[in-house]
Scaffold this motif. Structure first.
Motif, mmCIF file in Angstrom:
data_model
loop_
_atom_site.group_PDB
_atom_site.id
_atom_site.type_symbol
_atom_site.label_atom_id
_atom_site.label_comp_id
_atom_site.label_asym_id
_atom_site.label_seq_id
_atom_site.Cartn_x
_atom_site.Cartn_y
_atom_site.Cartn_z
ATOM 1 N N TYR A 132 7.905 -2.985 1.847
ATOM 2 C CA TYR A 132 7.665 -1.399 1.286
ATOM 3 C C TYR A 132 8.804 -0.718 1.813
ATOM 4 C CZ TYR A 132 5.612 2.969 -0.578
ATOM 5 O OH TYR A 132 5.439 3.792 -1.263
ATOM 6 N N ALA A 133 8.819 -0.399 3.306
ATOM 7 C CA ALA A 133 9.665 0.143 4.030
ATOM 8 C C ALA A 133 11.125 -0.132 3.824
ATOM 9 C CB ALA A 133 9.078 0.229 5.438
ATOM 10 N N ALA A 134 11.114 -1.357 3.790
ATOM 11 C CA ALA A 134 12.713 -1.796 3.536
ATOM 12 C C ALA A 134 13.204 -1.189 2.052
ATOM 13 C CB ALA A 134 12.937 -3.296 3.530
ATOM 14 N N THR A 135 12.284 -1.169 1.120
ATOM 15 C CA THR A 135 12.689 -0.776 -0.361
ATOM 16 C C THR A 135 12.746 0.548 -0.300
ATOM 17 O OG1 THR A 135 10.560 -0.536 -1.129
ATOM 18 C CG2 THR A 135 11.708 -2.868 -1.468
ATOM 19 N N LYS A 136 11.986 1.421 0.386
ATOM 20 C CA LYS A 136 12.018 3.042 0.546
ATOM 21 C C LYS A 136 13.352 3.364 1.190
ATOM 22 C CE LYS A 136 8.691 3.391 -2.297
ATOM 23 N NZ LYS A 136 8.899 3.964 -3.645
ATOM 24 N N ALA A 137 13.368 2.728 2.369
ATOM 25 C CA ALA A 137 14.928 3.059 2.964
ATOM 26 C C ALA A 137 15.792 2.729 2.271
ATOM 27 C CB ALA A 137 14.971 2.327 4.504
ATOM 28 N N GLY A 162 8.925 3.960 9.202
ATOM 29 C CA GLY A 162 8.404 2.581 9.365
ATOM 30 C C GLY A 162 6.772 2.650 9.394
ATOM 31 N N ASN A 163 6.308 1.666 9.217
ATOM 32 C CA ASN A 163 4.668 1.535 8.926
ATOM 33 C C ASN A 163 4.430 -0.088 9.264
ATOM 34 O OD1 ASN A 163 2.339 2.695 8.977
ATOM 35 N ND2 ASN A 163 1.989 2.403 6.719
ATOM 36 N N PRO A 164 3.584 -0.411 10.338
ATOM 37 C CA PRO A 164 3.008 -1.640 10.366
ATOM 38 C C PRO A 164 2.341 -2.313 9.016
ATOM 39 C CG PRO A 164 1.773 -0.298 11.886
ATOM 40 C CD PRO A 164 2.747 0.585 11.136
ATOM 41 N N GLY A 165 2.865 -3.530 8.798
ATOM 42 C CA GLY A 165 2.012 -3.975 7.655
ATOM 43 C C GLY A 165 2.902 -3.660 6.344
ATOM 44 N N GLN A 166 4.079 -2.862 6.362
ATOM 45 C CA GLN A 166 4.760 -2.516 5.393
ATOM 46 C C GLN A 166 6.073 -2.766 5.407
ATOM 47 O OE1 GLN A 166 3.341 1.562 4.279
ATOM 48 N NE2 GLN A 166 2.339 0.624 2.427
ATOM 49 N N SER A 167 6.565 -3.613 5.894
ATOM 50 C CA SER A 167 8.106 -3.982 6.264
ATOM 51 C C SER A 167 8.536 -4.180 4.880
ATOM 52 C CB SER A 167 8.259 -5.127 7.148
ATOM 53 O OG SER A 167 7.580 -6.406 6.731
ATOM 54 N N VAL A 212 13.134 11.999 -3.071
ATOM 55 C CA VAL A 212 11.900 12.562 -2.431
ATOM 56 C C VAL A 212 11.116 11.460 -1.505
ATOM 57 C CG1 VAL A 212 9.992 13.772 -2.990
ATOM 58 C CG2 VAL A 212 12.147 13.981 -4.457
ATOM 59 N N ALA A 213 11.000 11.853 -0.474
ATOM 60 C CA ALA A 213 10.249 10.773 0.415
ATOM 61 C C ALA A 213 8.714 11.635 0.835
ATOM 62 C CB ALA A 213 10.992 10.479 1.839
ATOM 63 N N PRO A 214 7.571 11.193 -0.235
ATOM 64 C CA PRO A 214 6.561 12.030 0.449
ATOM 65 C C PRO A 214 5.920 11.046 1.550
ATOM 66 C CG PRO A 214 6.780 11.402 -2.060
ATOM 67 C CD PRO A 214 7.716 10.834 -1.408
ATOM 68 N N GLY A 215 4.897 11.950 2.176
ATOM 69 C CA GLY A 215 4.004 11.387 3.202
ATOM 70 C C GLY A 215 2.893 10.678 1.993
ATOM 71 N N PHE A 216 1.820 10.504 3.067
ATOM 72 C CA PHE A 216 0.424 9.762 2.292
ATOM 73 C C PHE A 216 -0.140 10.814 1.109
ATOM 74 C CE2 PHE A 216 0.338 7.611 6.271
ATOM 75 C CZ PHE A 216 0.464 6.135 5.731
ATOM 76 N N ILE A 217 -0.053 10.221 0.026
ATOM 77 C CA ILE A 217 -0.337 11.054 -1.242
ATOM 78 C C ILE A 217 -1.818 10.290 -1.831
ATOM 79 C CG2 ILE A 217 -0.064 11.989 -3.648
ATOM 80 C CD1 ILE A 217 1.943 13.084 -1.162
ATOM 81 N N GLU A 218 -2.845 11.376 -2.207
ATOM 82 C CA GLU A 218 -3.981 10.726 -2.996
ATOM 83 C C GLU A 218 -3.683 10.126 -4.309
ATOM 84 O OE1 GLU A 218 -7.542 12.930 -2.831
ATOM 85 O OE2 GLU A 218 -7.184 13.445 -0.693
ATOM 86 N N THR A 219 -3.655 8.827 -4.244
ATOM 87 C CA THR A 219 -3.300 8.052 -5.657
ATOM 88 C C THR A 219 -4.036 6.853 -5.661
ATOM 89 O OG1 THR A 219 -1.424 6.877 -4.875
ATOM 90 C CG2 THR A 219 -1.174 9.083 -5.883
ATOM 91 N N ASP A 220 -3.863 5.995 -6.604
ATOM 92 C CA ASP A 220 -4.577 4.689 -6.749
ATOM 93 C C ASP A 220 -3.886 3.629 -5.666
ATOM 94 O OD1 ASP A 220 -5.739 5.225 -8.744
ATOM 95 O OD2 ASP A 220 -4.703 4.043 -10.418
ATOM 96 N N MET A 221 -2.606 4.071 -5.286
ATOM 97 C CA MET A 221 -1.981 3.429 -4.167
ATOM 98 C C MET A 221 -2.663 3.578 -2.863
ATOM 99 S SD MET A 221 2.084 3.448 -3.261
ATOM 100 C CE MET A 221 2.609 2.375 -4.699
ATOM 101 N N LEU A 241 1.387 -8.172 7.396
ATOM 102 C CA LEU A 241 2.266 -8.168 8.538
ATOM 103 C C LEU A 241 3.090 -9.435 8.271
ATOM 104 C CD1 LEU A 241 -0.735 -8.261 11.212
ATOM 105 C CD2 LEU A 241 0.703 -6.408 10.614
ATOM 106 N N LEU A 242 4.264 -9.079 8.792
ATOM 107 C CA LEU A 242 5.477 -9.819 8.537
ATOM 108 C C LEU A 242 5.048 -11.473 8.810
ATOM 109 C CD1 LEU A 242 8.420 -9.877 7.278
ATOM 110 C CD2 LEU A 242 9.117 -9.784 9.442
ATOM 111 N N MET A 243 4.448 -11.680 9.888
ATOM 112 C CA MET A 243 4.086 -13.143 10.233
ATOM 113 C C MET A 243 3.057 -13.942 9.130
ATOM 114 S SD MET A 243 4.335 -14.088 13.507
ATOM 115 C CE MET A 243 2.913 -14.788 14.329
ATOM 116 N N ARG A 244 2.368 -13.086 8.203
ATOM 117 C CA ARG A 244 1.769 -13.568 7.446
ATOM 118 C C ARG A 244 2.172 -13.112 5.845
ATOM 119 N NH1 ARG A 244 -3.555 -10.737 9.232
ATOM 120 N NH2 ARG A 244 -3.945 -11.583 11.322
#
Ligand code: NAI
Length: 223
Positions: free
Chosen positions: A149-154, A142-147, A177-186, A92-95
């Motif tokens: 990551y989301a900033a880089t992908k945008a 956007g996604n909570p907890g990923q400000s 290419v903007a995939p949704g959730f994909i099954e990987t290590d990530m 979260l951005l606060m932390r």
């Protein structure tokens, strides 16, 4: 000089990157693959005979420049660049610590700046080329907890659209290419409950597979 098309794939040692390598080699490309992890990247050579690998960190601008020079030195050309390497440092951005912000920007955004910049001269001279950047649906929604990551992908989406406008007239396409959730290590690192909730929001009720992203990349690379 061989007529076989040549692709450079970053972050190729696992997940979506490896699926892209697999598809491209099946489609007849000579592949130059990079990864950060020595053991995992080296294993690619056993799985995909004929591919060339380099181990290094795309946050290092000198490494990025040498990648392109080595690829062209080895195969004589570069037709397709797939910027796939990426990381998450969720909080979260606060932390969020400064280093969690900086690491994600350096890898996901500055990394593509360095690799794209290094490949442009050759592609412009050849008057053709394909650049494909792996962004994320998170950069759009956007996604909570990923400000971070989301900033880089945008950012990657804006970067890709701008670069496409700069070099389209030279016969070079740039796509994100903007995939949704994909099954990987990530996504394996996501808490089980969050994964379940995420899957429920997906119309097909499941995460995607790396091969599904690789199919899209191969399509965009064709032509
Ligand atoms: P992954 O963790 O399996 O693969 C990431 C790859 O990037 C690894 O090979 C890693 O070694 C490499 N990498 C990371 N930092 C690097 C650095 N500094 N220098 C060189 N290589 C580095 O994850 P996955 O899921 O295959 O991710 C691939 C791409 O797809 C990433 O850009 C990610 O953001 C994106 N993506 C993933 C989604 C998912 O749900 N898994 C969804 C949307 C996009």
């Amino acid at each position: 000089m061989s007529e076989q098309r040549v692709a450079l794939v970053t972050g190729a040692s696992s997940g979506i990157g490896e699926a892209i390598v697999s598809r491209l080699t099946e489609s007849g490309y000579s592949v130059f693959a990079t990864g950060r992890d020595h053991a995992r990247t080296s294993r690619l050579c056993e799985r995909y005979p004929g591919i060339e690998i380099r181990i290094g960190d795309i946050t290092d601008g000198d490494f990025c420049s040498s990648l392109i020079a080595d690829c062209v030195g080895r195969f004589g050309r570069l037709d397709l660049l797939v910027n796939n390497a990426g990381i998450t440092r969720d909080n979260l951005l606060m932390r969020m610590k400064q280093e969690e912000w900086d690491d994600v920007i350096a890898t996901n955004l500055t990394g593509i700046y360095s690799v794209c910049k290094a490949c442009l001269r050759g592609m412009m001279k050849a008057k053709k080329g394909r650049i494909i950047n792996i962004a994320s649906v998170v950069g759009v929604m956007g996604n909570p907890g990923q400000s971070n990551y989301a900033a880089t992908k945008a950012g990657m989406i804006g970067f890709s659209k701008s670069l496409a406008r700069e070099i389209g007239s030279r016969g070079i396409t740039v796509n994100a290419v903007a995939p949704g959730f994909i099954e990987t290590d990530m996504t394996a690192r996501m808490p089980r409950q969050r994964k379940r909730e995420a899957a429920e929001r997906i119309l097909l009720q499941r995460f995607g597979q790396p091969e599904e992203v690789a199919q899209v990349v191969t399509f965009l690379a064709s032509g």
